[in-house]
Write an enzyme that holds these catalytic residues in place. Sequence first.
Site, PDB file in Angstrom:
ATOM      1  N   GLY A   1       0.838  -1.219   0.000  1.00 42.00           N
ATOM      2  CA  GLY A   1       0.000   0.000   0.000  1.00 42.00           C
ATOM      3  C   GLY A   1       0.862   1.254   0.000  1.00 42.00           C
ATOM      4  O   GLY A   1       1.846   1.341   0.740  1.00 42.00           O
TER       5      GLY A   1
ATOM      6  N   ASP B   1       9.357  -1.724  -9.428  1.00 45.17           N
ATOM      7  CA  ASP B   1      10.306  -0.840 -10.103  1.00 45.17           C
ATOM      8  C   ASP B   1      11.449  -1.674 -10.697  1.00 45.17           C
ATOM      9  O   ASP B   1      11.906  -1.431 -11.815  1.00 45.17           O
ATOM     10  CB  ASP B   1      10.880   0.169  -9.101  1.00 45.17           C
ATOM     11  CG  ASP B   1       9.794   0.839  -8.295  1.00 45.17           C
ATOM     12  OD1 ASP B   1       9.357   1.926  -8.662  1.00 45.17           O
ATOM     13  OD2 ASP B   1       9.354   0.244  -7.280  1.00 45.17           O
TER      14      ASP B   1
ATOM     15  N   HIS C   1       9.884   4.008  -3.461  1.00 45.40           N
ATOM     16  CA  HIS C   1       8.981   3.586  -4.543  1.00 45.40           C
ATOM     17  C   HIS C   1       8.195   4.820  -4.988  1.00 45.40           C
ATOM     18  O   HIS C   1       7.078   5.074  -4.524  1.00 45.40           O
ATOM     19  CB  HIS C   1       8.037   2.476  -4.063  1.00 45.40           C
ATOM     20  CG  HIS C   1       6.969   2.170  -5.082  1.00 45.40           C
ATOM     21  ND1 HIS C   1       7.254   1.682  -6.332  1.00 45.40           N
ATOM     22  CD2 HIS C   1       5.621   2.322  -5.049  1.00 45.40           C
ATOM     23  CE1 HIS C   1       6.131   1.537  -7.018  1.00 45.40           C
ATOM     24  NE2 HIS C   1       5.123   1.932  -6.255  1.00 45.40           N
TER      25      HIS C   1
HETATM   26  N1  LIG Z   1       4.208  -0.699  -3.939  1.00 42.95           N
HETATM   27  C1  LIG Z   1       3.806  -0.829  -5.192  1.00 42.95           C
HETATM   28  O1  LIG Z   1       4.613  -1.096  -6.083  1.00 42.95           O
HETATM   29  C2  LIG Z   1       2.367  -0.638  -5.561  1.00 42.95           C
HETATM   30  C3  LIG Z   1       1.455  -0.249  -4.627  1.00 42.95           C
HETATM   31  N2  LIG Z   1       0.131  -0.067  -4.955  1.00 42.95           N
HETATM   32  C4  LIG Z   1      -0.772   0.358  -3.875  1.00 42.95           C
HETATM   33  O2  LIG Z   1      -1.490  -0.771  -3.364  1.00 42.95           O
HETATM   34  C5  LIG Z   1      -2.668  -0.308  -2.712  1.00 42.95           C
HETATM   35  C6  LIG Z   1      -3.873  -1.149  -3.094  1.00 42.95           C
HETATM   36  O3  LIG Z   1      -4.154  -0.981  -4.467  1.00 42.95           O
HETATM   37  P1  LIG Z   1      -5.446  -1.655  -5.158  1.00 42.95           P
HETATM   38  O4  LIG Z   1      -5.584  -3.075  -4.769  1.00 42.95           O
HETATM   39  O5  LIG Z   1      -5.377  -1.282  -6.575  1.00 42.95           O
HETATM   40  O6  LIG Z   1      -6.614  -0.809  -4.465  1.00 42.95           O
HETATM   41  P2  LIG Z   1      -8.165  -1.171  -4.337  1.00 42.95           P
HETATM   42  O7  LIG Z   1      -8.873   0.087  -3.950  1.00 42.95           O
HETATM   43  O8  LIG Z   1      -8.639  -1.948  -5.511  1.00 42.95           O
HETATM   44  O9  LIG Z   1      -8.158  -2.164  -3.108  1.00 42.95           O
HETATM   45  C7  LIG Z   1      -7.775  -1.772  -1.837  1.00 42.95           C
HETATM   46  C8  LIG Z   1      -8.603  -2.570  -0.860  1.00 42.95           C
HETATM   47  O10 LIG Z   1      -8.098  -2.298   0.430  1.00 42.95           O
HETATM   48  C9  LIG Z   1      -9.179  -2.244   1.318  1.00 42.95           C
HETATM   49  N3  LIG Z   1      -8.779  -1.517   2.513  1.00 42.95           N
HETATM   50  C10 LIG Z   1      -8.690  -0.181   2.704  1.00 42.95           C
HETATM   51  N4  LIG Z   1      -8.305   0.083   3.958  1.00 42.95           N
HETATM   52  C11 LIG Z   1      -8.110  -1.086   4.559  1.00 42.95           C
HETATM   53  C12 LIG Z   1      -7.725  -1.473   5.867  1.00 42.95           C
HETATM   54  N5  LIG Z   1      -7.461  -0.558   6.804  1.00 42.95           N
HETATM   55  N6  LIG Z   1      -7.643  -2.787   6.148  1.00 42.95           N
HETATM   56  C13 LIG Z   1      -7.931  -3.712   5.230  1.00 42.95           C
HETATM   57  N7  LIG Z   1      -8.316  -3.428   3.969  1.00 42.95           N
HETATM   58  C14 LIG Z   1      -8.403  -2.129   3.650  1.00 42.95           C
HETATM   59  C15 LIG Z   1     -10.299  -1.573   0.506  1.00 42.95           C
HETATM   60  O11 LIG Z   1     -11.584  -1.862   1.057  1.00 42.95           O
HETATM   61  C16 LIG Z   1     -10.087  -2.200  -0.860  1.00 42.95           C
HETATM   62  O12 LIG Z   1     -10.854  -3.375  -1.037  1.00 42.95           O
HETATM   63  C17 LIG Z   1      -2.791   1.184  -3.068  1.00 42.95           C
HETATM   64  O13 LIG Z   1      -2.286   1.950  -1.994  1.00 42.95           O
HETATM   65  C18 LIG Z   1      -1.872   1.312  -4.268  1.00 42.95           C
HETATM   66  O14 LIG Z   1      -1.398   2.617  -4.451  1.00 42.95           O
HETATM   67  C19 LIG Z   1      -0.315  -0.279  -6.216  1.00 42.95           C
HETATM   68  C20 LIG Z   1       0.563  -0.687  -7.188  1.00 42.95           C
HETATM   69  C21 LIG Z   1       1.962  -0.869  -6.944  1.00 42.95           C
HETATM   70  O1  LIG Z   2       1.631   4.557  -9.195  1.00 46.90           O
HETATM   71  C1  LIG Z   2       0.762   4.159  -8.405  1.00 46.90           C
HETATM   72  O2  LIG Z   2       0.025   4.873  -7.721  1.00 46.90           O
HETATM   73  C2  LIG Z   2       0.660   2.681  -8.236  1.00 46.90           C
HETATM   74  C3  LIG Z   2       2.031   2.215  -8.068  1.00 46.90           C
HETATM   75  O3  LIG Z   2       2.620   2.355  -7.011  1.00 46.90           O
HETATM   76  C4  LIG Z   2       2.759   1.782  -9.251  1.00 46.90           C
HETATM   77  O4  LIG Z   2       2.154   1.377 -10.252  1.00 46.90           O
HETATM   78  O5  LIG Z   2       3.989   1.827  -9.196  1.00 46.90           O
END
Ligand SMILES: NC(=O)C1=CN([C@@H]2O[C@H](COP(=O)(O)OP(=O)(O)OC[C@H]3O[C@@H](n4cnc5c(N)ncnc54)[C@H](O)[C@@H]3O)[C@@H](O)[C@H]2O)C=CC1
Ligand SMILES: O=C([O-])CC(=O)C(=O)O
Length: 328
Positions: A133, A162, A190
């Site tokens: 997240g 990345d 990141h």
């Molecule tokens: N580190 C990385 O490389 C990447 C990180 N991300 C991040 O991953 C996260 C999730 O992305 P998605 O799955 O696309 O989002 P999404 O919105 O589809 O799913 C997130 C889920 O988390 C749940 N949620 C929110 N707060 C919560 C909590 N306190 N406890 C448990 N569940 C909770 C929501 O109800 C939702 O179902 C985002 O913050 C996104 O920016 C996304 C892509 C790459």
């Molecule tokens: O860019 C965003 O918000 C989602 C993410 O972390 C990625 O795709 O690297």
Amino acid sequence: MSKKPVRVAVTGAAGQIGYALLFRIASGEMLGKDQPVILQLLEVPVEGPQKALKGVMMELEDCAFPLLVGMEAHGDPMTAFKDVDYALLVGSRPRGPGMERAELLAINGAIFTAQGKALNAVASRNVKVLVVGNPANTNAFIAMKAAPDLKPGNFTAMLRLDHNRALSQIAAKTGKAVADIENLCVWGNHSPTMYADYRFATIKGESVKAMINDQEWNANVFLPTVGKRGAAIIEARGLSSAASAANAAIDHMRDWALGTNGKWVTMGIPSQGWYGIPKDVMFGFPVTCENGEYKVVEGLEIDAFSQGCIDKTLKELTDEQAGVAHLI
Ligand SMILES: NC(=O)C1=CN([C@@H]2O[C@H](COP(=O)(O)OP(=O)(O)OC[C@H]3O[C@@H](n4cnc5c(N)ncnc54)[C@H](O)[C@@H]3O)[C@@H](O)[C@H]2O)C=CC1
Ligand SMILES: O=C([O-])CC(=O)C(=O)O
């Protein structure tokens, strides 16, 4: 004799990354085709997401995965993290078009205080934690600080997406296979300030830097392409990357648990002072993994360009850290 099942917590389990992740964990792609797993799934305690989570669990059931020996739905991290050996902290708000990841800090930071405390209270003392997240590094820092009884080194942030993006860009530029690229790494946060570094990379023993021999491409094409890839995907899909993020999470955990055979990968880990990065800053470093432990690749030469890039991403991280001081 079959192995004892391990407990794997996934938060945000009904979200888009969750949907691309859970089936692969249950099929053995993360921890091995001989490792039974119990999934402990956390969603916000709200009717909609909990109902969606039930639907995902019905689909998991319908796959009849031989390695999936248990599955639970939770709305409270104190029960979701009970005795877990692995925790993938995905649940949090993704960014939308035009947002920077740092803007998510105010929204998502508090989630990781509560989840760090819960891990501290009820998880296995050897739990391996991956924060996905965003902003992942600082969220991992917050969780680590909220869990003083666990080893800080067991909290990690995801830089693997990345790293994988950089591998693909280099494969495309050189016309060589991804599988043949060794010794690549990504330093720092990141975020668009990350520094993907191919100075030490080789392909079948040959230097990638010498093969490319184009610093202008490095500075003005490669680094911005990798750094802004997340935004480019949001722009194209209208949603943030999900399958590639889930894939990177699988890669990160698999390599940490099962080893890299000497191959470098990138993990966001709390610094112990390596390369002049202050202690505890959650920073992307080159590592190798063996016997369930990661080890930083030390002694690499940092030239002036690289130092400038590392300083920039470090400054962003220390600023983010200062911005969440009230949560620590
Ligand atoms: N580190 C990385 O490389 C990447 C990180 N991300 C991040 O991953 C996260 C999730 O992305 P998605 O799955 O696309 O989002 P999404 O919105 O589809 O799913 C997130 C889920 O988390 C749940 N949620 C929110 N707060 C919560 C909590 N306190 N406890 C448990 N569940 C909770 C929501 O109800 C939702 O179902 C985002 O913050 C996104 O920016 C996304 C892509 C790459
Ligand atoms: O860019 C965003 O918000 C989602 C993410 O972390 C990625 O795709 O690297």
